[in-house]
Design a protein around this motif. Structure first.
Motif, PDB file in Angstrom:
ATOM      1  N   GLN A  52       0.860  -1.214  -0.024  1.00  0.00           N
ATOM      2  CA  GLN A  52      -0.031   0.048   0.100  1.00  0.00           C
ATOM      3  C   GLN A  52       0.927   1.252   0.084  1.00  0.00           C
ATOM      4  N   ASN A  53       0.311   2.412  -0.417  1.00  0.00           N
ATOM      5  CA  ASN A  53       0.637   3.753  -0.675  1.00  0.00           C
ATOM      6  C   ASN A  53       0.474   4.550   0.876  1.00  0.00           C
ATOM      7  N   THR A  54       1.341   4.523   1.729  1.00  0.00           N
ATOM      8  CA  THR A  54       1.005   5.212   3.165  1.00  0.00           C
ATOM      9  C   THR A  54       0.147   6.424   3.075  1.00  0.00           C
ATOM     10  N   TYR A  55       0.413   7.128   2.154  1.00  0.00           N
ATOM     11  CA  TYR A  55       0.214   8.316   2.046  1.00  0.00           C
ATOM     12  C   TYR A  55      -1.664   8.431   1.645  1.00  0.00           C
ATOM     13  N   GLU A  56      -1.688   7.599   0.845  1.00  0.00           N
ATOM     14  CA  GLU A  56      -3.160   7.556   0.316  1.00  0.00           C
ATOM     15  C   GLU A  56      -3.931   6.745   1.237  1.00  0.00           C
ATOM     16  N   GLU A  57      -3.375   5.862   2.366  1.00  0.00           N
ATOM     17  CA  GLU A  57      -4.326   5.131   3.110  1.00  0.00           C
ATOM     18  C   GLU A  57      -4.565   5.740   4.512  1.00  0.00           C
ATOM     19  N   VAL A  58      -3.558   6.802   4.832  1.00  0.00           N
ATOM     20  CA  VAL A  58      -3.793   7.320   6.022  1.00  0.00           C
ATOM     21  C   VAL A  58      -3.994   8.907   6.017  1.00  0.00           C
ATOM     22  N   ASN A  59      -5.040   9.145   7.272  1.00  0.00           N
ATOM     23  CA  ASN A  59      -5.255  10.500   7.125  1.00  0.00           C
ATOM     24  C   ASN A  59      -4.013  11.132   8.149  1.00  0.00           C
ATOM     25  N   THR A  60      -3.106  11.706   7.373  1.00  0.00           N
ATOM     26  CA  THR A  60      -1.711  11.933   8.009  1.00  0.00           C
ATOM     27  C   THR A  60      -2.011  13.273   8.981  1.00  0.00           C
ATOM     28  N   GLN A  61      -3.005  14.001   8.970  1.00  0.00           N
ATOM     29  CA  GLN A  61      -3.344  15.215   9.783  1.00  0.00           C
ATOM     30  C   GLN A  61      -3.752  14.520  11.088  1.00  0.00           C
ATOM     31  N   TYR A  62      -4.603  13.598  11.201  1.00  0.00           N
ATOM     32  CA  TYR A  62      -5.169  13.073  12.146  1.00  0.00           C
ATOM     33  C   TYR A  62      -4.035  12.152  13.060  1.00  0.00           C
ATOM     34  N   LEU A 168      -8.269   6.385   9.066  1.00  0.00           N
ATOM     35  CA  LEU A 168      -8.140   5.818   7.716  1.00  0.00           C
ATOM     36  C   LEU A 168      -8.777   6.484   6.811  1.00  0.00           C
ATOM     37  N   ARG A 169      -8.323   6.206   5.424  1.00  0.00           N
ATOM     38  CA  ARG A 169      -8.863   6.863   4.415  1.00  0.00           C
ATOM     39  C   ARG A 169      -9.278   5.918   3.203  1.00  0.00           C
ATOM     40  N   PRO A 170     -10.623   5.378   3.396  1.00  0.00           N
ATOM     41  CA  PRO A 170     -10.818   4.112   2.415  1.00  0.00           C
ATOM     42  C   PRO A 170     -11.163   4.841   1.049  1.00  0.00           C
ATOM     43  N   LYS A 171     -10.626   4.108  -0.218  1.00  0.00           N
ATOM     44  CA  LYS A 171     -10.862   4.668  -1.202  1.00  0.00           C
ATOM     45  C   LYS A 171     -12.428   4.576  -1.693  1.00  0.00           C
ATOM     46  N   LYS A 172     -12.662   5.501  -2.517  1.00  0.00           N
ATOM     47  CA  LYS A 172     -14.074   5.967  -2.990  1.00  0.00           C
ATOM     48  C   LYS A 172     -14.551   4.401  -3.457  1.00  0.00           C
ATOM     49  N   HIS A 173     -14.239   3.894  -4.711  1.00  0.00           N
ATOM     50  CA  HIS A 173     -14.489   2.743  -5.209  1.00  0.00           C
ATOM     51  C   HIS A 173     -14.648   1.801  -4.450  1.00  0.00           C
ATOM     52  N   LYS A 174     -13.941   1.552  -3.343  1.00  0.00           N
ATOM     53  CA  LYS A 174     -13.819   0.358  -2.555  1.00  0.00           C
ATOM     54  C   LYS A 174     -15.186   0.291  -1.521  1.00  0.00           C
ATOM     55  N   TRP A 249      10.928   2.525   5.624  1.00  0.00           N
ATOM     56  CA  TRP A 249      10.144   1.254   5.266  1.00  0.00           C
ATOM     57  C   TRP A 249       8.718   1.506   5.549  1.00  0.00           C
ATOM     58  N   ASN A 250       8.411   2.270   6.745  1.00  0.00           N
ATOM     59  CA  ASN A 250       6.950   2.476   6.999  1.00  0.00           C
ATOM     60  C   ASN A 250       6.185   3.566   5.841  1.00  0.00           C
ATOM     61  N   TYR A 251       6.973   4.509   5.368  1.00  0.00           N
ATOM     62  CA  TYR A 251       6.426   5.733   4.622  1.00  0.00           C
ATOM     63  C   TYR A 251       7.254   5.539   3.485  1.00  0.00           C
ATOM     64  N   GLY A 252       8.522   5.826   3.438  1.00  0.00           N
ATOM     65  CA  GLY A 252       9.061   5.852   2.110  1.00  0.00           C
ATOM     66  C   GLY A 252       8.983   7.009   1.370  1.00  0.00           C
ATOM     67  N   GLU A 253       9.661   7.281   0.118  1.00  0.00           N
ATOM     68  CA  GLU A 253       9.285   8.430  -0.433  1.00  0.00           C
ATOM     69  C   GLU A 253       8.015   8.175  -1.207  1.00  0.00           C
ATOM     70  N   SER A 254       7.453   9.457  -2.042  1.00  0.00           N
ATOM     71  CA  SER A 254       6.150   9.244  -2.598  1.00  0.00           C
ATOM     72  C   SER A 254       6.468  10.229  -3.762  1.00  0.00           C
ATOM     73  N   PRO A 255       7.013   9.766  -4.972  1.00  0.00           N
ATOM     74  CA  PRO A 255       7.335  10.524  -6.075  1.00  0.00           C
ATOM     75  C   PRO A 255       6.297  10.660  -6.725  1.00  0.00           C
ATOM     76  N   ASN A 256       6.544  12.054  -7.671  1.00  0.00           N
ATOM     77  CA  ASN A 256       5.352  12.305  -8.514  1.00  0.00           C
ATOM     78  C   ASN A 256       5.356  11.420  -9.806  1.00  0.00           C
ATOM     79  N   PHE A 257       4.063  11.199 -10.322  1.00  0.00           N
ATOM     80  CA  PHE A 257       3.698  10.249 -11.550  1.00  0.00           C
ATOM     81  C   PHE A 257       3.001  11.000 -12.510  1.00  0.00           C
ATOM     82  N   ASP A 258       3.272  10.549 -13.993  1.00  0.00           N
ATOM     83  CA  ASP A 258       2.548  11.245 -14.919  1.00  0.00           C
ATOM     84  C   ASP A 258       0.905  10.770 -15.021  1.00  0.00           C
TER      85      ASP A 258
END
Length: 340
Positions: A52-62, A168-174, A249-258
């Motif tokens: 999983q992509n940590t940044y997209e699964e977690v509410n980092t502010q919370y 948590l930030r569950p994805k809309k389509h899920k 390991w837990n977060y890692g970099e989150s590079p930009n993608f096209d």
């Protein structure tokens, strides 16, 4: 079967990074003549699936505001929230070739124990969820390496569901695929469904009752144990430092993608692809998701870097890969359609 207490110098550990390090140390380094059972209770934590992509699964502010620990595990599956009202269980055993993705085999002892405590409607449903009626109280995952495997899950005994919703930030389509509107509407604690005699138990007392039922003994002293040694703890510390307590390991970099694509596949889970294409060639690609794979998804990514961003070229590359090993029951055509 051997039970392992997550205690050090007589003190129980509630740090998720240490408890997961214990689990994977036992998997990789401690081979006993019988399977191993590990129970642990973590303080406020989010446990991220391996792919999983940590940044997209977690509410980092919370997470930052509430001091929630974020730890990545080695198994696939989705993100789960832990607190002192959640009991985590883990079975470690030989991989006989038929057990990976067989969640019934490892969850049935827990379900049987719950039935004895009055939770008659507890059952395994779908790919890897334990439910009571239409509400989920347990998520499960697996990991296999070098002929051994771990099957582990959570039991929401008396968890703070508001924290689950916030963290948590569950994805809309899920959510849409399951016909639900929120986490709150589909999760529950076990406590309300238990017989009256168990209503006043705390999480540790619940754990003890499960142990008695699973080992089929009358007293906790009769449970067969493996006790962690000082040498074990030294190795566990090294493992945590390298992995579970390591930011990279837990977060890692989150590079930009096209380009970004995401889809949920029946029986597999969510597969998400991010990639860069330069002059018609795939130059970088990352695959995320809550799928369960026995291999490292990086192996698939490497096979796709450097090929043409064309349907036939992508499908040809994927046809040469055992996708079931890495993702699950999915075809090269399905993955190609997702990428292209």
């Amino acid at each position: 079967m051997y039970y392992v207490k997550n205690e050090r110098n007589g003190e129980e550990i509630h740090d998720a990074s240490v408890n997961l390090a214990i689990e994977y140390y036992l998997l990789n380094e401690v081979e006993l003549d019988e399977p191993i059972l590990l129970f642990y209770i973590n303080d406020n934590s989010i446990i991220i699936g391996k792919n999983q992509n940590t940044y997209e699964e977690v509410n980092t502010q919370y997470v930052e505001e509430h001091g929630v620990n974020v730890v990545r595990r080695f198994s696939g599956g989705g993100a789960v929230y832990h607190d002192l009202g959640v009991l985590c269980f883990c079975f470690i055993t030989k991989d006989d070739g038929d057990s990976f993705r067989n969640f019934k085999k490892f969850t049935q002892p827990v379900i049987d124990a719950l039935h004895k405590m009055g939770v008659e409607d507890a059952e395994l449903r779908g790919r890897n969820d334990l439910v009571i009626g239409d509400k989920k109280f347990s998520g499960n995952a697996m990991y296999s390496k070098n002929g051994r495997m771990t099957a582990h899950g959570t039991l929401m005994f008396d968890s703070k569901i508001d924290a689950v919703v916030g963290a948590l930030r569950p994805k809309k389509h899920k959510l849409e695929s399951k016909g639900i509107k929120s986490i709150r509407s589909r999760v529950t604690n076990i406590t309300p469904y238990m017989d009256d005699e168990y209503q006043t138990m705390n999480t540790k007392e619940f754990r003890e009752r499960l142990l008695l039922n699973i080992f089929d003994v009358d007293t906790i002293e009769d449970v067969q144990e493996y006790v962690l040694t000082d040498e074990d703890w030294d190795n566990i510390d090294k493992f945590a430092e390298k992995y579970t307590a390591n930011w990279d390991w837990n977060y890692g970099e989150s590079p930009n993608f096209d380009l970004e694509r995401s889809e949920r596949f029946e029986g597999v889970g969510t597969v998400e692809v991010k990639l860069n294409v330069d002059k018609g060639i795939i130059t970088d690609i990352k695959m995320f998701g809550d799928f369960f794979g026995m291999g490292e998804i990086e192996d698939v990514e490497k096979e796709l870097v450097g090929i043409k961003y064309e349907y036939d070229a992508i499908e040809d590359a994927l046809e040469k890969i055992d996708l079931k090993k890495y993702i699950g029951n999915i075809t090269a055509k399905e993955v190609t359609s997702l990428i292209y």
